[in-house]
Motif scaffolding. Structure first.
Motif, mmCIF file in Angstrom:
data_model
loop_
_atom_site.group_PDB
_atom_site.id
_atom_site.type_symbol
_atom_site.label_atom_id
_atom_site.label_comp_id
_atom_site.label_asym_id
_atom_site.label_seq_id
_atom_site.Cartn_x
_atom_site.Cartn_y
_atom_site.Cartn_z
ATOM 1 N N ALA C 29 3.273 0.904 -1.568
ATOM 2 C CA ALA C 29 3.357 2.292 -2.418
ATOM 3 C C ALA C 29 2.112 2.488 -2.863
ATOM 4 C CB ALA C 29 4.503 2.436 -3.191
ATOM 5 N N ILE C 30 1.515 1.663 -3.600
ATOM 6 C CA ILE C 30 0.163 2.106 -4.437
ATOM 7 C C ILE C 30 -0.854 2.307 -3.680
ATOM 8 C CG2 ILE C 30 -1.257 1.046 -6.215
ATOM 9 C CD1 ILE C 30 0.993 -0.094 -7.540
ATOM 10 N N ALA C 31 -0.962 1.272 -2.596
ATOM 11 C CA ALA C 31 -1.999 1.431 -1.540
ATOM 12 C C ALA C 31 -2.017 2.733 -1.070
ATOM 13 C CB ALA C 31 -2.099 0.509 -0.602
ATOM 14 N N ALA C 32 -0.790 3.275 -0.423
ATOM 15 C CA ALA C 32 -0.636 4.372 0.375
ATOM 16 C C ALA C 32 -1.307 5.767 -0.330
ATOM 17 C CB ALA C 32 0.932 4.898 0.405
ATOM 18 N N LEU C 34 -3.431 5.596 -3.079
ATOM 19 C CA LEU C 34 -4.743 5.364 -3.330
ATOM 20 C C LEU C 34 -5.602 5.903 -1.957
ATOM 21 C CD1 LEU C 34 -4.819 2.251 -5.517
ATOM 22 C CD2 LEU C 34 -5.415 4.578 -6.376
ATOM 23 N N ARG C 35 -4.884 5.308 -0.997
ATOM 24 C CA ARG C 35 -5.800 5.794 0.459
ATOM 25 C C ARG C 35 -5.637 7.661 0.524
ATOM 26 N NH1 ARG C 35 -2.320 1.424 2.987
ATOM 27 N NH2 ARG C 35 -4.036 -0.202 2.906
ATOM 28 N N GLY C 36 -4.631 8.010 0.092
ATOM 29 C CA GLY C 36 -4.499 9.446 0.078
ATOM 30 C C GLY C 36 -5.727 10.099 -0.620
ATOM 31 N N ALA C 37 -5.838 9.393 -1.789
ATOM 32 C CA ALA C 37 -7.133 9.924 -2.697
ATOM 33 C C ALA C 37 -8.443 9.617 -2.107
ATOM 34 C CB ALA C 37 -6.773 9.251 -3.992
ATOM 35 N N GLY C 38 -8.641 8.968 -1.150
ATOM 36 C CA GLY C 38 -9.719 8.504 -0.514
ATOM 37 C C GLY C 38 -10.529 7.316 -0.569
ATOM 38 N N PHE C 39 -9.799 6.367 -1.365
ATOM 39 C CA PHE C 39 -10.200 4.808 -1.364
ATOM 40 C C PHE C 39 -10.053 4.080 -0.359
ATOM 41 C CE2 PHE C 39 -8.760 6.423 -5.693
ATOM 42 C CZ PHE C 39 -10.151 6.443 -6.526
ATOM 43 N N LYS C 40 -11.091 3.326 0.028
ATOM 44 C CA LYS C 40 -10.684 2.251 0.897
ATOM 45 C C LYS C 40 -9.994 0.832 0.224
ATOM 46 C CE LYS C 40 -13.679 -0.672 3.933
ATOM 47 N NZ LYS C 40 -14.963 -1.329 4.124
ATOM 48 N N VAL C 41 -8.579 0.911 0.808
ATOM 49 C CA VAL C 41 -7.611 -0.058 0.120
ATOM 50 C C VAL C 41 -7.104 -1.067 0.932
ATOM 51 C CG1 VAL C 41 -5.755 -0.065 -1.154
ATOM 52 C CG2 VAL C 41 -7.012 2.003 -1.132
ATOM 53 N N ARG C 42 -7.305 -2.410 0.160
ATOM 54 C CA ARG C 42 -6.762 -3.438 1.004
ATOM 55 C C ARG C 42 -5.679 -3.833 0.199
ATOM 56 N NH1 ARG C 42 -11.990 -7.291 1.214
ATOM 57 N NH2 ARG C 42 -12.066 -6.421 -0.547
ATOM 58 N N THR C 43 -4.771 -4.922 0.536
ATOM 59 C CA THR C 43 -3.710 -5.658 -0.333
ATOM 60 C C THR C 43 -3.776 -6.891 -0.049
ATOM 61 O OG1 THR C 43 -2.050 -5.561 1.258
ATOM 62 C CG2 THR C 43 -1.917 -3.356 0.084
ATOM 63 N N ALA C 44 -3.183 -7.611 -1.318
ATOM 64 C CA ALA C 44 -3.292 -9.085 -1.430
ATOM 65 C C ALA C 44 -2.086 -9.498 -2.101
ATOM 66 C CB ALA C 44 -4.540 -9.586 -2.091
ATOM 67 N N THR C 45 -1.190 -10.627 -1.676
ATOM 68 C CA THR C 45 0.009 -10.998 -2.393
ATOM 69 C C THR C 45 0.045 -12.301 -2.886
ATOM 70 O OG1 THR C 45 1.115 -11.310 -0.118
ATOM 71 C CG2 THR C 45 1.449 -8.987 -1.086
ATOM 72 N N LEU C 46 0.949 -12.834 -3.623
ATOM 73 C CA LEU C 46 0.838 -14.073 -4.145
ATOM 74 C C LEU C 46 1.008 -15.255 -3.274
ATOM 75 C CD1 LEU C 46 1.177 -15.817 -6.724
ATOM 76 C CD2 LEU C 46 3.766 -15.508 -6.463
ATOM 77 N N ASP C 47 1.931 -14.951 -2.102
ATOM 78 C CA ASP C 47 2.277 -16.206 -1.041
ATOM 79 C C ASP C 47 1.132 -16.191 -0.174
ATOM 80 O OD1 ASP C 47 4.268 -17.054 -2.760
ATOM 81 O OD2 ASP C 47 5.749 -15.707 -1.953
ATOM 82 N N GLU C 48 0.143 -15.546 0.065
ATOM 83 C CA GLU C 48 -0.863 -15.649 0.801
ATOM 84 C C GLU C 48 -1.594 -16.804 0.285
ATOM 85 O OE1 GLU C 48 -2.860 -11.891 2.141
ATOM 86 O OE2 GLU C 48 -1.412 -11.186 0.817
#
Lengths: 242, 242, 242, 242
Positions: C29-32, C34-48
């Motif tokens: 949700a947050i990435a979406a 932020l992308r809409g605002a023009g940022f280049k966004v990746r995600t990362a999570t604990l269990d990776e």
């Protein structure tokens, strides 16, 4: 420790409701509990000559309390400037409630000191946000002022050097209620609670804060400064570099 | 970004040595490199009507630079108050060198702004103490002003909201040389280097700092505030509590 | 501007109620927006592997968002230390809600980051106390989060370098809800609102704050520092003084 | 007021030059003048069991002084964490010179605490920049340490809550030499001067600063906090809003 409590002293003489709550004036009520805490206390009011702050009164004051509301403009610029100068020399200043708009406070802050407000006797809760701070000692995390005038953010002050209390109001606002400022060699404490028709200065937690504030604001002594002087070099400056 | 450079403009007209270094005036030299950095720049001087700050000049200024030295008292209180008010409304202010004693800066600080000084053309080294700060970008850790008037601590200002530079002087003193203050909706940057007979505003590092400062001090936009208004309760306040 | 949104991502996979509100995870949700605002966004999570923060992920991240709640202890000390080090090198960090107890935030603050709390879905009102601040731009004086978990003072953090928001809660508490910290060459913003079962990250004002925060927290560039090096004298030191 | 002076105590036992200057160890020298000022003083050293900080030593310490240099890594994480926790509970901490790299200080700051340095016995001048501050009382504007190791900016610490001293060095650097930090209910003072082979702790101005610092860092009492507790609402929260 010599404390002077300054009061506009107009409400009490015009409004019987105020006189009933503060028969000796707001200054009288504050002076009484400060005396009870061991301070040597005088009072001064607007309608005295030089507003009661002539002669050597300020020069022999360690901490000045200031209460004003409806007659800020009647304080002469000369006296306001004298208070400011004494703070810069080391005198403590405790500014109460509607004193946010007083001339000495506005001069020391450099900002408008404006805020929003509402006067319906709502509940105020103060929260300690600096538990280490001397002004918070002896209090619980939080205490209630049962009926208060609301002051709301944004409060147009410089960021306080130390923020001690934040207020919650029943009607939905918050306020930086206890804020410390270092100015020159002096200390300034702004404390929001207080009012002419709510008996707030009779409340024990409020008295505790103001007694703590008087101790905190006391002059710490003097570092010998050389302001405004042409200084001789302390280290050799080669003429070749000139 | 609309910048106005204000200059007392007296030294340049009286002292041929100053005129030689700054043939277009100090304001002309500063305006030139700010224009080179892409800003839209006007100038204003003391001896113009309303000191060049009448009409809508301040209302259409995003950042005001201020240089004064020997005629601070000739700036009218009205104009000083207007500059202060505009800063509180959001205009940026960059105060240069001897402007520490100017009326607008003293009003915004609330302190004496006093310091010690010496004028023998000694070496000054500025050190970056806030490497993250936008005003320090593009600089090395440290840079030298070959010949400077010394300003020494204590400098009677409120603790800066952000301290960017500290100066070292050959003769043994230190000084908080680059200091940021937030006041109302406006930003104030004080920058120590500068002088009428040393060519300091021709130095590239100094120009870099001042260009950075103009970007930093620009208004950030406006939060809609409700200063001075009586506020309606946002939450229900029970009549039983009144 | 490269943003990485880190999420513990446990609630969403265990609790259908959370999955319903955040079908792509809170990070999604947050990435979406932020992308809409023009940022280049990746995600990362604990269990990776390495919690998704291995390789050059942090080295190529300008601003890291952090959401964690029930598994702070499962974040390895090595990764926590790596995040801290990257912040000191200049990476921005935006810490969300229950992230106040995350390892990277606690390491950067040096305090317990403790607070009081209550989870009954009460109303929260945020107030802007720094109207000049970039993170507050585009907002009104105040906005409401209709249903929130309460966090109350005292909040055991160092005094923020800039305080942007204070929250009011229906149940009587206040909280420093938006706080900026400069650490090394990096910037840290803590923002209180957020929750796994209240749809707070879908609220426009909250999204506006987080987009503003990403811009604010971006690295400003680098001053060349000489940490840890033995420095040669820049000025002559007479042997007689040794 | 119960003070504990902690010393690594390695230099003194290995290097006869150090033993000559500090025959009772650096801790012994500091303990002596603190006792002379009326404090109840114990000492503790690295090679004692639990580094001399086991049992109830920390629980019965009001202010802890810390000197370390070549063996920071030999301090156990457990003891470092215990010192940090006690500071957050209200114990004062005075960190001396090379203690900038000690585990307790780095944990409390959250930054690298790095700096540049040079060891050629050059002259240092300390300047008071906060003349109102209790730690500066009894001093002149400035004083000299005749032979010092240089520490230079940038010093990677959070912006101090109060900056008391700035140092000037003969070789061209400046340094924030006396810096106050509030952390939890505790106070931390970092003081730069000090060295194992220069007799700096025998100098009267340095002793004055450290005596003042012990008074300043003393616990102020305790506000009853409710950290980590689920809090009951203080005000009615309507079920309709849940």
């Amino acid at each position: 420790m010599r404390v002077t409590v300054w009061n506009e002293y107009r409400h009490e003489r015009k409004n019987p409701k105020v006189a009933e709550i503060y028969p000796e004036g707001i200054h009288g009520a504050i002076a009484a509990f400060l005396r009870g805490a061991g301070f040597k206390v005088r009072t001064a009011t607007l309608d005295e000559a030089e507003h009661g702050l002539g002669g050597d009164v300020l020069e022999t004051t360690d901490v000045l309390f200031w209460w004003g509301h409806i007659a800020h403009d009647e304080v002469s610029d000369e006296v306001a400037e004298r208070v400011q100068r004494r703070v810069l020399e080391g005198m403590g200043l405790v500014v109460l409630h509607s004193g946010h708009f007083s001339k000495p406070f506005k001069r020391l802050m450099g900002t408008s000191c404006d805020l929003s407000w509402r006067e319906i006797g709502e509940r105020e809760r103060l929260w300690v946000v600096a538990p280490h701070h001397p002004i918070a000692q002896g209090l619980d995390n939080t205490f209630v002022v049962p009926k208060a005038e609301m002051y709301g953010e944004p409060f147009d002050i410089p960021a306080p050097d130390e923020l001690v209390f934040i207020s919650w109001f029943q009607g939905g606002e918050v306020f930086r209620s206890g804020a410390c400022f270092y100015r020159g060699q002096g200390k300034v404490f702004y404390f929001r609670p207080g009012h002419e028709t709510f008996p707030i200065y009779h409340q024990s937690e409020v008295q505790r804060v103001l007694v703590n504030a008087a101790h905190w604001a006391a002059p710490t002594g003097r570092v010998k400064t050389q302001f405004g002087n042409r200084a001789e070099p302390l280290e050799p400056v080669k003429s070749s570099s000139q």
